[in-house]
Design an enzyme around this catalytic site. Sequence first.
Site, PDB file in Angstrom:
ATOM      1  N   LEU A 114       0.857  -1.184   0.000  1.00  0.00           N
ATOM      2  CA  LEU A 114       0.000   0.000   0.000  1.00  0.00           C
ATOM      3  C   LEU A 114       0.894   1.234   0.000  1.00  0.00           C
ATOM      4  O   LEU A 114       2.087   1.150   0.295  1.00  0.00           O
ATOM      5  CB  LEU A 114      -0.913   0.011   1.233  1.00  0.00           C
ATOM      6  CG  LEU A 114      -1.907  -1.146   1.337  1.00  0.00           C
ATOM      7  CD1 LEU A 114      -2.580  -1.140   2.703  1.00  0.00           C
ATOM      8  CD2 LEU A 114      -2.951  -1.067   0.224  1.00  0.00           C
ATOM      9  N   SER A 115       0.317   2.391  -0.296  1.00  0.00           N
ATOM     10  CA  SER A 115       1.157   3.591  -0.359  1.00  0.00           C
ATOM     11  C   SER A 115       1.834   3.873   0.978  1.00  0.00           C
ATOM     12  O   SER A 115       2.954   4.386   1.005  1.00  0.00           O
ATOM     13  CB  SER A 115       0.337   4.794  -0.820  1.00  0.00           C
ATOM     14  OG  SER A 115      -0.706   5.072   0.088  1.00  0.00           O
ATOM     15  N   GLU A 116       1.175   3.529   2.094  1.00  0.00           N
ATOM     16  CA  GLU A 116       1.795   3.745   3.398  1.00  0.00           C
ATOM     17  C   GLU A 116       1.389   2.643   4.376  1.00  0.00           C
ATOM     18  O   GLU A 116       0.240   2.179   4.370  1.00  0.00           O
ATOM     19  CB  GLU A 116       1.381   5.086   4.009  1.00  0.00           C
ATOM     20  CG  GLU A 116       1.747   6.310   3.207  1.00  0.00           C
ATOM     21  CD  GLU A 116       3.220   6.655   3.226  1.00  0.00           C
ATOM     22  OE1 GLU A 116       3.970   6.050   4.039  1.00  0.00           O
ATOM     23  OE2 GLU A 116       3.631   7.512   2.439  1.00  0.00           O
ATOM     24  N   THR A 117       2.338   2.262   5.220  1.00  0.00           N
ATOM     25  CA  THR A 117       2.062   1.450   6.406  1.00  0.00           C
ATOM     26  C   THR A 117       2.491   2.255   7.620  1.00  0.00           C
ATOM     27  O   THR A 117       3.616   2.762   7.680  1.00  0.00           O
ATOM     28  CB  THR A 117       2.826   0.116   6.370  1.00  0.00           C
ATOM     29  OG1 THR A 117       2.355  -0.669   5.268  1.00  0.00           O
ATOM     30  CG2 THR A 117       2.614  -0.669   7.653  1.00  0.00           C
ATOM     31  N   CYS A 165       3.050  11.599   6.856  1.00  0.00           N
ATOM     32  CA  CYS A 165       1.967  11.007   6.073  1.00  0.00           C
ATOM     33  C   CYS A 165       0.655  11.296   6.764  1.00  0.00           C
ATOM     34  O   CYS A 165       0.458  10.910   7.924  1.00  0.00           O
ATOM     35  CB  CYS A 165       2.163   9.510   5.894  1.00  0.00           C
ATOM     36  SG  CYS A 165       0.783   8.737   5.005  1.00  0.00           S
TER      37      CYS A 165
END
Length: 271
Positions: free
Chosen positions: A53-56, A80
């Site tokens: 995913l784009s961010e964790t 983020c």
Amino acid sequence: MKNNQAVSAEKIPFYQVDAFADRPFSGNPAAVCLLDSWLDDITLQNIARENNLSETAFVVRQDEDFALRWFTPAVEVDLCGHATLAAAAVLFSLHDFAEQEIRFSTRSGILKVKSDGENYTLDFPLVNPVPISAPEGLLAALGLEGEAAEIWQASDIVVIIKDEERLEMLSPDYAALEKFATRGVVVTVAAQHYDFRSRWFGPQVGVNEDPVTGSAHTFLAPLWADKLGKKHLCAQQGGPRKGNIDCHIKDNGRVELTGKARLMVEGYFLL
């Protein structure tokens, strides 16, 4: 098939949350992992790469506050927004956090998130972008060669265009876009049904297009606030997948970003 490895594996609580979303399959999906203590950086990056995913977001409890770090599939980042909102939504809704405000200790300082019913409000430092000349080849990489555009610089390059329909039609050359020395490139426009809309592209950090980038609104909001002469703005970001952000420019050098979240997946990472 019996999995003997899973019996003895370390179990890390895992959640996938659609952030800045008022319904499933909208907004920006983020992963949230709740840790008892920090794992080594290689393992954190591998988990983020596995999530794809784009961010964790990784969260560790520290007395009354929480430490928070964010990883794309490729790198750790300094800020983020949507993954911060996702982490707060998990703590507020699933882990009996009784206060109305959560404080996160991060690379970007202390970030606060307030809960008000279904809405979550991020309190982030405001960033004033500066105008720059268009880097050679940038508009061509975006498919905007020959179009009138303003170019600004913050942590991302900001490209302001005049035609809202062109925003929907964008199909960048990601290989060409990756060569520019920036976290990402955001294209934005004044909109008919919102104060402004945008799309964010970041092949430099392993994310070709991010549906909703909260951190980008720390400089998009003040930029459009100056242009439109207002401190409260309604924004939408995304291409095929979209989400909404309400922005409030404060008088203390900070900006509030408000949105909703939907829990989509709940389970464990087994290490």
